[in-house]
Scaffold this active site. Structure first.
Site, short mmCIF file in Angstrom:
data_model
loop_
_atom_site.label_atom_id
_atom_site.label_comp_id
_atom_site.label_asym_id
_atom_site.label_seq_id
_atom_site.Cartn_x
_atom_site.Cartn_y
_atom_site.Cartn_z
N ASP A 26 0.77 -1.28 -0.03
CA ASP A 26 0.05 0.06 -0.06
C ASP A 26 1.04 1.33 -0.23
O ASP A 26 2.02 1.33 0.60
CB ASP A 26 -0.94 -0.15 1.41
N ASN A 57 -10.89 -2.57 -5.10
CA ASN A 57 -10.51 -1.66 -6.13
C ASN A 57 -10.95 -1.32 -7.65
O ASN A 57 -10.31 -0.43 -8.27
CB ASN A 57 -8.87 -2.41 -6.19
C1 IPE Z 1 -5.50 -2.63 -0.14
O1 IPE Z 1 -4.98 -1.51 -0.50
C2 IPE Z 1 -5.55 -3.50 -1.57
C3 IPE Z 1 -4.34 -3.71 -2.10
C4 IPE Z 1 -3.08 -3.47 -1.64
C5 IPE Z 1 -4.39 -4.21 -3.44
P1 IPE Z 1 -6.18 -0.27 -0.63
O2 IPE Z 1 -5.41 0.96 -0.69
O3 IPE Z 1 -7.01 -0.53 -1.67
O4 IPE Z 1 -7.13 -0.39 0.80
P2 IPE Z 1 -7.92 0.69 1.49
O5 IPE Z 1 -8.65 1.28 0.83
O6 IPE Z 1 -6.84 1.71 2.15
O7 IPE Z 1 -8.46 -0.18 2.70
C1 IPE Z 2 -1.24 0.33 -3.36
O1 IPE Z 2 -1.26 1.78 -3.34
C2 IPE Z 2 -1.57 -0.31 -4.62
C3 IPE Z 2 -2.92 -0.87 -4.84
C4 IPE Z 2 -4.22 -1.05 -3.96
C5 IPE Z 2 -3.33 -1.25 -6.25
P1 IPE Z 2 -2.60 2.57 -3.49
O2 IPE Z 2 -2.96 2.85 -4.93
O3 IPE Z 2 -3.63 2.04 -2.66
O4 IPE Z 2 -1.95 3.76 -2.97
P2 IPE Z 2 -2.50 4.98 -1.94
O5 IPE Z 2 -2.87 4.11 -0.59
O6 IPE Z 2 -3.65 5.87 -2.34
O7 IPE Z 2 -1.44 5.92 -1.29
MG MG Z 3 -4.06 2.32 -0.64
#
Ligand code: IPE
Ligand code: IPE
Ligand code: MG
Length: 250
Positions: free
Chosen positions: A31, A79
């Protein structure tokens, strides 16, 4: 030969990871890609691109140390709620990764496996996933689980549906359904539960990841954003894991 040296890998601050006490299964919620990009005034997708380097580094180190299963949360069912352009880019990056990574997976004898419902992914991605899974199917040094279109609740639900069908067909008796039998209907069938779950970017939640499997998993939460997560960070997580006392309620 001095096995004490052979069995240790250098961590941060000169501390050593004991190779004889490694987690058998490490799961990672990767993340913080978006925040990493925003901090640099870049579009979010550049963060995802930068995150691929961390995937390579962590997979290689896990394999080198002797971790049996590495699970990476790459795309959740939730997502799909993101901007279509970001989703499209994530799918394209996944496709690129699959095409580029096959030789490395073969060289390192890593088997690719998918956790999640692949059927909702773009067809091109599904084809490449099947190719790489078939190509790496005989590799025995490490399993790399990619959680794609994954949801812990959906995983449990599909297990319940299949179990119910098996019972109705008379292939499974209620008395036979214990925890081990239930686990065989999950995407992680045959794999040990994660010993260690890492989440980067400072968030302190599970986000629908491996709900059944993490009942007694050690959690390691770090503020480091995924694209910044490298070898020292992974070693630090493993060292911290080795300092934990696991009691399992005893
Ligand atoms: C969790 O991260 C899913 C992945 C890393 C693929 P998100 O960024 O989607 O989760 P939330 O929205 O912070 O819970
Ligand atoms: C994790 O990074 C990747 C996926 C969930 C695919 P994020 O895209 O959630 O990055 P933040 O949390 O918005 O910084
Ligand atoms: Mg995220």
């Amino acid at each position: 030969m001095n096995t004490a040296i052979v069995n240790q890998a250098e961590g941060t601050n000169g501390a050593m990871v004991d190779r004889t006490r490694l987690p058998r299964h490490v799961a990672i919620i990767m993340d913080g890609n978006g925040r990493w990009a925003r901090a640099r005034g870049l579009p979010r997708v550049m963060g995802h691109r930068a995150g691929i380097k961390s995937v390579r580094v962590v997979a290689e180190l896990a394999r080198e140390l002797g971790v049996g299963v590495l699970t990476l949360y790459a795309f959740s069912v939730e997502n799909w709620k993101r901007h279509p352009q970001e989703v499209a880019t994530l799918m394209r990056l996944l496709d690129e990764y699959l095409r580029r990574e096959l030789p490395t997976l073969m060289k390192n004898e890593i088997r690719l496996n998918v956790l999640g419902d692949m059927t909702a992914l773009p067809e091109r991605v599904q084809e490449h996933l099947k190719e790489v899974m078939a190509g790496t199917g005989g590799n025995g040094k490490m399993v790399l689980n990619l959680a794609l279109n994954y949801s812990g609740r959906c995983e449990i639900l599909q297990a319940v549906r299949r179990i119910s069908a098996q019972m109705q067909a008379g292939n499974l008796k209620e008395a036979e359904l214990d925890e081990a039998a239930f686990s065989r209907f999950l995407y992680t069938d045959g794999q040990p539960d994660p010993d260690l779950l890492i989440r980067t970017s400072g968030e302190q939640r599970i986000s629908n990841f491996l709900l059944w499997q993490i009942s007694y998993t050690e959690l390691y939460l770090t503020p480091t954003l995924w694209p910044d997560f490298g070898k020292p960070d992974f070693l630090a997580a493993l060292l911290e894991y080795q300092r934990r006392e696991r009691r399992f309620g005893a």
